[in-house]
Design a protein around this motif. Structure first.
Motif, PDB file in Angstrom:
ATOM      1  N   ASP A   1      79.049  64.363  72.730  1.00  0.00           N
ATOM      2  CA  ASP A   1      79.206  65.843  72.820  1.00  0.00           C
ATOM      3  C   ASP A   1      78.862  66.484  71.523  1.00  0.00           C
ATOM      4  OD1 ASP A   1      79.471  65.545  75.520  1.00  0.00           O
ATOM      5  OD2 ASP A   1      81.849  65.738  75.277  1.00  0.00           O
ATOM      6  N   ASP A   2      79.514  65.907  70.559  1.00  0.00           N
ATOM      7  CA  ASP A   2      79.483  66.509  69.155  1.00  0.00           C
ATOM      8  C   ASP A   2      77.740  66.363  68.633  1.00  0.00           C
ATOM      9  OD1 ASP A   2      80.608  68.065  66.870  1.00  0.00           O
ATOM     10  OD2 ASP A   2      80.229  66.080  65.967  1.00  0.00           O
ATOM     11  N   ASN A   3      77.447  65.393  68.979  1.00  0.00           N
ATOM     12  CA  ASN A   3      76.033  65.124  68.534  1.00  0.00           C
ATOM     13  C   ASN A   3      74.831  65.954  69.389  1.00  0.00           C
ATOM     14  OD1 ASN A   3      75.481  62.989  66.305  1.00  0.00           O
ATOM     15  ND2 ASN A   3      77.245  62.201  67.209  1.00  0.00           N
ATOM     16  N   LEU A   4      75.298  66.214  70.656  1.00  0.00           N
ATOM     17  CA  LEU A   4      74.483  67.186  71.634  1.00  0.00           C
ATOM     18  C   LEU A   4      74.424  68.348  71.060  1.00  0.00           C
ATOM     19  CD1 LEU A   4      75.175  65.583  74.940  1.00  0.00           C
ATOM     20  CD2 LEU A   4      73.062  64.913  73.717  1.00  0.00           C
ATOM     21  N   ALA A   5      75.913  68.817  70.731  1.00  0.00           N
ATOM     22  CA  ALA A   5      75.955  70.371  70.090  1.00  0.00           C
ATOM     23  C   ALA A   5      75.087  70.335  68.966  1.00  0.00           C
ATOM     24  CB  ALA A   5      77.396  70.661  69.883  1.00  0.00           C
ATOM     25  N   LEU A   6      75.287  69.415  68.002  1.00  0.00           N
ATOM     26  CA  LEU A   6      74.417  69.400  66.650  1.00  0.00           C
ATOM     27  C   LEU A   6      72.781  69.596  66.803  1.00  0.00           C
ATOM     28  CD1 LEU A   6      74.305  69.475  63.589  1.00  0.00           C
ATOM     29  CD2 LEU A   6      74.569  66.917  63.729  1.00  0.00           C
ATOM     30  N   ILE A   7      72.353  68.972  68.128  1.00  0.00           N
ATOM     31  CA  ILE A   7      71.074  68.861  68.103  1.00  0.00           C
ATOM     32  C   ILE A   7      70.510  70.260  68.444  1.00  0.00           C
ATOM     33  CG2 ILE A   7      69.342  68.423  69.920  1.00  0.00           C
ATOM     34  CD1 ILE A   7      70.804  65.667  69.945  1.00  0.00           C
ATOM     35  N   ASP A   8      71.458  71.390  69.338  1.00  0.00           N
ATOM     36  CA  ASP A   8      71.176  72.593  69.403  1.00  0.00           C
ATOM     37  C   ASP A   8      71.180  73.205  68.086  1.00  0.00           C
ATOM     38  OD1 ASP A   8      70.983  72.084  72.195  1.00  0.00           O
ATOM     39  OD2 ASP A   8      73.232  72.587  72.804  1.00  0.00           O
TER      40      ASP A   8
ATOM     41  N   ALA B   1      65.533  72.950  62.011  1.00  0.00           N
ATOM     42  CA  ALA B   1      65.686  71.606  61.536  1.00  0.00           C
ATOM     43  C   ALA B   1      64.833  70.704  62.006  1.00  0.00           C
ATOM     44  CB  ALA B   1      67.048  71.175  61.155  1.00  0.00           C
ATOM     45  N   PRO B   2      63.663  70.088  61.688  1.00  0.00           N
ATOM     46  CA  PRO B   2      62.951  69.079  62.217  1.00  0.00           C
ATOM     47  C   PRO B   2      63.706  67.861  62.679  1.00  0.00           C
ATOM     48  CG  PRO B   2      62.459  69.270  59.797  1.00  0.00           C
ATOM     49  CD  PRO B   2      63.403  70.271  60.478  1.00  0.00           C
ATOM     50  N   HIS B   3      64.479  67.453  61.929  1.00  0.00           N
ATOM     51  CA  HIS B   3      65.521  66.204  62.250  1.00  0.00           C
ATOM     52  C   HIS B   3      66.845  66.184  61.603  1.00  0.00           C
ATOM     53  CE1 HIS B   3      64.139  64.812  58.026  1.00  0.00           C
ATOM     54  NE2 HIS B   3      65.449  64.456  58.054  1.00  0.00           N
ATOM     55  N   ILE B   4      67.650  65.460  62.135  1.00  0.00           N
ATOM     56  CA  ILE B   4      69.324  65.357  61.983  1.00  0.00           C
ATOM     57  C   ILE B   4      69.405  64.191  61.146  1.00  0.00           C
ATOM     58  CG2 ILE B   4      71.428  65.060  62.750  1.00  0.00           C
ATOM     59  CD1 ILE B   4      70.724  66.864  65.243  1.00  0.00           C
ATOM     60  N   VAL B   5      69.959  63.810  60.027  1.00  0.00           N
ATOM     61  CA  VAL B   5      70.323  62.788  59.145  1.00  0.00           C
ATOM     62  C   VAL B   5      71.458  62.172  60.065  1.00  0.00           C
ATOM     63  CG1 VAL B   5      71.142  61.592  57.078  1.00  0.00           C
ATOM     64  CG2 VAL B   5      69.250  63.461  57.259  1.00  0.00           C
ATOM     65  N   LEU B   6      71.502  61.068  60.462  1.00  0.00           N
ATOM     66  CA  LEU B   6      72.616  60.198  61.133  1.00  0.00           C
ATOM     67  C   LEU B   6      73.185  59.406  60.255  1.00  0.00           C
ATOM     68  CD1 LEU B   6      71.184  59.226  64.410  1.00  0.00           C
ATOM     69  CD2 LEU B   6      72.482  61.284  63.923  1.00  0.00           C
ATOM     70  N   VAL B   7      74.484  59.724  59.813  1.00  0.00           N
ATOM     71  CA  VAL B   7      75.501  58.680  59.375  1.00  0.00           C
ATOM     72  C   VAL B   7      76.099  58.144  60.471  1.00  0.00           C
ATOM     73  CG1 VAL B   7      77.789  58.682  57.884  1.00  0.00           C
ATOM     74  CG2 VAL B   7      75.892  60.352  57.201  1.00  0.00           C
ATOM     75  N   CYS B   8      75.947  56.744  60.835  1.00  0.00           N
ATOM     76  CA  CYS B   8      76.033  56.396  61.981  1.00  0.00           C
ATOM     77  C   CYS B   8      77.550  56.008  62.477  1.00  0.00           C
ATOM     78  CB  CYS B   8      74.989  54.996  62.185  1.00  0.00           C
ATOM     79  SG  CYS B   8      73.410  55.327  62.066  1.00  0.00           S
TER      80      CYS B   8
ATOM     81  N   GLY C   1      74.876  63.990  61.600  1.00  0.00           N
ATOM     82  CA  GLY C   1      75.207  63.581  63.120  1.00  0.00           C
ATOM     83  C   GLY C   1      75.786  62.037  62.864  1.00  0.00           C
ATOM     84  N   GLY C   2      75.866  61.673  64.010  1.00  0.00           N
ATOM     85  CA  GLY C   2      76.302  60.186  64.087  1.00  0.00           C
ATOM     86  C   GLY C   2      77.666  59.995  64.263  1.00  0.00           C
TER      87      GLY C   2
ATOM     88  N   ARG D   1      71.547  57.616  73.779  1.00  0.00           N
ATOM     89  CA  ARG D   1      72.355  58.314  74.818  1.00  0.00           C
ATOM     90  C   ARG D   1      71.618  59.913  74.279  1.00  0.00           C
ATOM     91  NH1 ARG D   1      78.182  57.905  76.442  1.00  0.00           N
ATOM     92  NH2 ARG D   1      77.650  59.749  77.503  1.00  0.00           N
ATOM     93  N   ILE D   2      71.767  60.111  73.075  1.00  0.00           N
ATOM     94  CA  ILE D   2      71.181  61.433  72.507  1.00  0.00           C
ATOM     95  C   ILE D   2      69.710  61.641  72.468  1.00  0.00           C
ATOM     96  CG2 ILE D   2      73.255  61.761  71.542  1.00  0.00           C
ATOM     97  CD1 ILE D   2      72.251  61.668  68.969  1.00  0.00           C
ATOM     98  N   ASN D   3      69.003  60.640  72.237  1.00  0.00           N
ATOM     99  CA  ASN D   3      67.602  60.821  71.908  1.00  0.00           C
ATOM    100  C   ASN D   3      66.788  61.448  72.845  1.00  0.00           C
ATOM    101  OD1 ASN D   3      65.303  60.225  70.067  1.00  0.00           O
ATOM    102  ND2 ASN D   3      64.839  58.589  71.599  1.00  0.00           N
ATOM    103  N   SER D   4      66.901  61.343  74.077  1.00  0.00           N
ATOM    104  CA  SER D   4      65.987  62.108  74.996  1.00  0.00           C
ATOM    105  C   SER D   4      66.394  63.616  74.800  1.00  0.00           C
ATOM    106  CB  SER D   4      66.191  61.505  76.324  1.00  0.00           C
ATOM    107  OG  SER D   4      67.549  61.818  76.855  1.00  0.00           O
ATOM    108  N   TYR D   5      67.511  64.027  74.904  1.00  0.00           N
ATOM    109  CA  TYR D   5      67.812  65.598  74.562  1.00  0.00           C
ATOM    110  C   TYR D   5      67.249  65.979  73.178  1.00  0.00           C
ATOM    111  CZ  TYR D   5      70.584  69.629  74.723  1.00  0.00           C
ATOM    112  OH  TYR D   5      71.107  70.899  74.686  1.00  0.00           O
TER     113      TYR D   5
END
Length: 275
Positions: A85-92, A99-106, A69-70, A127-131
């Motif tokens: 929006d793309d990061n929120l979709a990736l969280i889904d 997957a317990p976590h997403i690696v962020l290439v910031c 992500g990122g 902005r994406i952390n709470s989601y």
């Protein structure tokens, strides 16, 4: 430091064996005795993610993370919203595949300053952390080598990642330590200790820095092929309290041309000797 005589802590990124599909990776990793898999997002295209999750579980593998992500900094507000929006979709997607976590290439934007890029990164993660937290997915900030500061990431040292983590002030956020990007840093040991004291080390990625190299992106070395002090950095990470998977992440046109079963065996042997 305990020698790695078995593969209980070995995780292989699907990008390492890029010629294989996600299904082939699952089958071959499990057959070889690998215990963890980090999924690169592109391998999930046109797949039923819940079915992939089941295949991974049935094979006896553990999903370690999803990459990546990122890429928050952008030149315009509209582009920044699309990145969110793309990061929120990736969280889904991460939640669906387990997957317990997403690696962020910031990310970084060459038309704005590094300071502006870093501000936009902080804003984007916030902005994406709470989601992500509500979905049960954590976020791992991965500092990248300074050669990528123009367009891939304005977060380039462990110190910067630690500072960012402290400002974000969330247990749902952590740091991914990647040897390829950080081996050169004279302050790395102290900053790893700092991250360990904060319990923020979420992932540990390994490969090697070849000298000479033919490409700064697509010529990463198999552990032992280069000059990075892999065992020393591993000891720092483990002394800092990290007990998770040791993830092999190799971008290599040279290794991708090989029979991938042979290459996977080489990965396993290098993991045992050098990682």
């Amino acid at each position: 430091m305990k020698e790695l005589t078995n593969l209980d802590r070995l995780c292989v990124h699907t990008i390492t064996t890029k010629p294989w599909s996600i299904e082939e990776s699952i089958e071959q990793y499990a057959r070889a005795g690998v215990k963890g898999i980090t999924i690169w997002r592109d391998t999930l295209e046109n797949r039923d993610r819940r079915l992939i999750r089941k295949k991974i579980k049935d094979a006896g593998l553990e999903v370690v993370s999803i990459c990546r992500g990122g890429f928050f900094p952008k030149a315009t507000a509209g582009e920044r919203e699309r990145a969110i929006d793309d990061n929120l979709a990736l969280i889904d997607e991460a939640a669906e595949v387990g997957a317990p976590h997403i690696v962020l290439v910031c990310g970084a934007e060459p038309t704005i300053s590094l300071a502006q890029s870093r501000h936009q990164i902080m804003e984007g993660i916030s902005r994406i952390n709470s989601y992500a937290r509500d979905k049960g997915v954590k976020l791992a900030i991965e500092p990248l080598h300074p050669m990528y500061a123009d367009s891939r990431s304005a977060v380039n040292t462990m110190e910067q990642a630690n500072d960012m983590w402290e400002q974000l002030n969330s247990k749902n956020i952590g740091i991914a330590v990647d040897i390829y990007h950080l081996w050169w840093d004279p302050h790395l040991q102290d900053e790893i200790k700092r991250a360990g004291a904060a319990d923020s080390i979420m992932a540990f990625h390994t490969c090697d820095w070849k000298n000479p190299t033919t490409d700064f992106l697509l010529d990463r070395g198999l552990m032992g092929e280069g000059i990075a002090p892999i065992m020393e950095i591993r000891s720092w990470v483990e002394d800092a309290g990290f007990k998770g998977f040791i993830e092999v992440e190799i971008f290599s046109e040279y290794h991708w041309k090989k029979d991938q079963k042979i290459f996977l065996n080489e990965v396993i042997n290098a993991y045992r000797q050098f990682a």
